[in-house]
Scaffold this active site. Structure first.
Site, PDB file in Angstrom:
ATOM      1  N   GLN A   6      35.954  43.108  77.488  1.00  0.00           N
ATOM      2  CA  GLN A   6      36.573  43.460  78.768  1.00  0.00           C
ATOM      3  C   GLN A   6      37.805  42.569  78.902  1.00  0.00           C
ATOM      4  O   GLN A   6      37.706  41.439  79.355  1.00  0.00           O
ATOM      5  CB  GLN A   6      35.567  43.252  79.900  1.00  0.00           C
TER       6      GLN A   6
ATOM      7  N   ALA B 127      33.350  48.307  90.126  1.00  0.00           N
ATOM      8  CA  ALA B 127      33.227  48.235  88.667  1.00  0.00           C
ATOM      9  C   ALA B 127      34.599  48.231  87.978  1.00  0.00           C
ATOM     10  O   ALA B 127      35.640  48.341  88.634  1.00  0.00           O
ATOM     11  CB  ALA B 127      32.380  49.400  88.172  1.00  0.00           C
ATOM     12  N   HIS B 128      34.579  48.166  86.669  1.00  0.00           N
ATOM     13  CA  HIS B 128      35.817  48.053  85.888  1.00  0.00           C
ATOM     14  C   HIS B 128      36.696  49.288  86.010  1.00  0.00           C
ATOM     15  O   HIS B 128      36.228  50.397  86.076  1.00  0.00           O
ATOM     16  CB  HIS B 128      35.548  47.746  84.413  1.00  0.00           C
ATOM     17  N   ASN B 129      37.990  49.030  86.046  1.00  0.00           N
ATOM     18  CA  ASN B 129      39.007  50.086  86.028  1.00  0.00           C
ATOM     19  C   ASN B 129      39.036  50.952  87.277  1.00  0.00           C
ATOM     20  O   ASN B 129      39.695  51.984  87.301  1.00  0.00           O
ATOM     21  CB  ASN B 129      38.855  50.975  84.784  1.00  0.00           C
TER      22      ASN B 129
END
Lengths: 351, 351, 351
Positions: free
Chosen positions: A204, A245-247
């Site tokens: 990540q 969460a990511h993105n």
């Protein structure tokens, strides 16, 4: 307990001037704090905005009350008349606002600041804070006790991090960002490639980017992007224990209530509101000014301006109609059985 | 913002070799990072795995792209051809992976380490860490700033605890366990005996045992057992803000998404996946390779291989069928009313 | 792994006396810990309360077992006979209870305590703790490593704050309050006035007041009131990751399970229980001894003594009936279609 403690006090006339109202009774009553009508004690100001709380005037211990025109009040309580007592109360709160907890300018001797970190003027670094290499902290920003600013992270001006906030490496905060205790910015996204039954970590390597005037509650988590960035738009407000969460990309002026969760790569438009414990599945789009009710479980795109609820979330009206129909279902079962019995009788008599 | 910062750069030919692809265009383009097709800037590599993103090639600022055979690309962008652009992107990410944040070997002077704690070779203890009496930290493990390792707790080799992680007394971690910021391992289970309307605490004297290669997100909680142990199996991955109650046993290679909650004494088999905000009631068993959808509320055992959703959770297909039927319910009400009217007319005409 | 480690050991006869039972077999067996029937090893005591676990007696490695009268047991295992083996086990746990983790009396040299903070006798302040100006910490209270006690906050006697707990300024804790790691007391309420599409912060100048004998789990959040107070009643127990919003009032002896969320200004009566992940919308009232099932989403008042579940939450029996009816819905659709076909045939034959 009062909200005033050893804080400021005001003459009632000063408060009336501040809120644009007029005093009935003594203008010299000294007001040392504000409270709800049932909790108020002598020396405090209260308010009645909702007619159903008018009954509280008979028994309140408050010394003064903000009241709309035409509402009666016992003589022992001084009155500030104002068209909108709720708004007036909010303005009065500002008089008693102690502001952000003080973190003095300068670096506390117990803090550990990397030699090549760059601190702007008037920066305050509290006890036991760690600022890693190449981090940049803008003018006037304050980092509360036990905070952590990772390698190469950058904070804008006049940010306020309450104690124990974590900002991971390379993450970027704008100006006037406020983050409450225990929140984690820039934890790894939950990304693994399952290969033959084992999970292999996907690095990540992206960041989190938070725009100006964002406020984030306590013990929330915002994951860094797999690559690129997870972004929070200007003026957006995020409550306690929220998961981003990511993105994920959240636009400006959104409000995410406590314990809401947003899965990876979701895109949320401007002015969107998520209720408490609402959840959004990955890769969705939520249009501008859409609303997700508390506990709503969204598994498809939400159009601009829509209000959705339930699981799976659908337009709130439709959800309420289905809900109402569901309550009629046991009765419907009986009615269908009655129709069937009648049919059976008819078939017997007219074979 | 790029994910590369002052990080490494590679010639495109090097990347092509790394992913087993072939270059079309200049092999000498210098790549300093990776990004999504819309976010990429000059000097970055992007990818198109899903055909619906091909349109982005016309406008992307990326200098190069990972593309499957047969997909056209504007001449200004260099191409690495590869059968699986997504897998190639994941491999490329490894090139730019900065690895875990550095915590240098040795004990930071601000850390407080009990004299009888045992630290292996090459252990790193960050600023303001506390390691209590009789704790054991295996070779190569690193404890981030402000971490806490309780009395008699034991960490295996090459663990990485991000800042502000709490590991309570007697808890045991295997090797290569990674825990993100703010997570609490070994808080007391929620156990009280209600006697005459008051809750009397049941001592929580068990431990948490975490096997090798587990990764746990930020601000999660895993309670210690009432007695015996709460256990997390090898290779299992747990996301942010997840709650694992006392005496839960989770087997190997499971994935628990953010904000999922597992009540006391639940047993979860191998390879199970819980969606975000899913909840499991106490004392259940979840079979191997079962799936619980996001927000699913499980109140009974889940057989191996099953996929369940909704509240109360049931097989996902059945839940979707019930959901579809529910949408037809208002119409069904109308149809039954029509049947009833017809019957009433018939009865009038044929009394 | 045993729960005993290097802890105390007892002769079986001592345990029998402690629980009021009688020994069958050797009274001299040395018991060094307790465990579940499957996990127990030599030297440990186990129990069988639920008949379905009796089969475990054949294979358990435990040296002794707590058993109800009339239950057979292999000779190799010593028995303590007792009418209520579960209660006896809970009493035995107390023998092995190591108590709260030790935080020695006195102020650790790495702690930062304001000169005008007032510490009672026998107070213990751990490493890297911060106690701000005018805070008061009562006799015998202990603050774990990295804790934070804000300006003017007041703790009663014999409180125990695990490491990394945050208590914001002016907040008040009673006596014997226990708070687990990472919990935040007194974060700002989520209050903004939306004006022309922007959120303007409403100052949160109230406090949190926690009564005696409250226990709060790990990484939970309790927001301070907008004005007045957010209050938690005597003896109430709150689990991990719970969210309590501003101006909530919770009465005595409630139990809130993990990840439950309570929105602003909710009033909760005495003895109420919230299941895990339950959510309550703002400004509701929940009557005494009411129960909200796990994941229940409450959007209206709950009467005293009621048990509600589902979203929107309704009486649990009604919810279960609707749920049962929902499962019959696909079949009902078929039956209505059959009735319609019959009607259509009748109309054709009797036009």
């Amino acid at each position: 307990l009062s909200s005033a403690g050893g804080g400021p006090s005001y003459r009632l006339a000063e408060i009336a001037t501040h809120v644009g109202g007029s005093v009935e009774g003594s203008p010299d009553v000294s007001i040392r704090g504000v409270a709800g009508i049932e909790e108020a004690v002598e020396g405090q100001l209260t308010f009645v905005a909702n007619p159903k709380y008018r009954g509280g005037l008979a028994t309140t211990k408050a010394s003064a009350v903000l009241l709309a025109p035409g509402v009666d009040c016992p003589e022992r309580i001084a009155v500030v008349r104002t068209a909108d007592p709720y708004a007036a109360m909010m303005r009065t709160l500002l008089l008693f606002d102690p502001g952000l907890p003080e973190i003095p300018a300068g670096v506390h001797p117990t803090a550990v600041v990397a030699p090549d970190a760059r601190l702007g003027d008037d920066v305050g670094i509290g006890p036991h804070v760690v600022v890693e290499a190449a981090a940049v902290i803008g003018r006037g920003s304050r980092i509360g006790a036990g905070g952590y600013v990772g390698q190469g992270a950058r904070l804008g001006e006049a940010c306020h991090l309450y104690p124990r906030v974590y900002v991971g490496r390379q993450c970027v905060l704008g100006s006037r960002v406020v983050i409450h205790a225990g929140t984690v910015i820039g934890s790894d996204g939950f990304g693994y490639a399952p290969i033959e039954g084992h999970f292999h970590k996907i690095p990540q390597i992206g960041i989190v980017e938070i725009a100006d005037d964002v406020e984030i509650g306590a013990n929330a988590c915002i994951d860094r992007a797999t690559f690129g960035k997870t972004s929070i738009g200007r003026g957006t407000k995020i409550d306690n224990l929220v998961q981003i969460a990511h993105n994920v990309a959240i636009a400006e002026n959104c409000a995410l209530a406590a314990q809401a969760g947003v899965a990876g790569s979701v895109r949320i438009g401007t002015g969107v509101r998520l209720g408490g414990q609402a959840g959004l599945a990955g890769h969705l789009q939520v249009g501008d000014f859409a609303n997700v009710a508390a506990q709503g479980g969204v598994i498809g795109n939400v159009p601009s301006g829509a209000t959705v609820s339930g699981y799976p979330a659908r337009p709130h009206r439709e959800a309420m109609r289905a809900e109402a129909a569901l309550r009629k279902l046991p009765e419907l079962l009986r009615r269908v059985r009655a129709l069937e019995r009648e049919r059976d009788r008819n078939e017997e008599s007219n074979p």
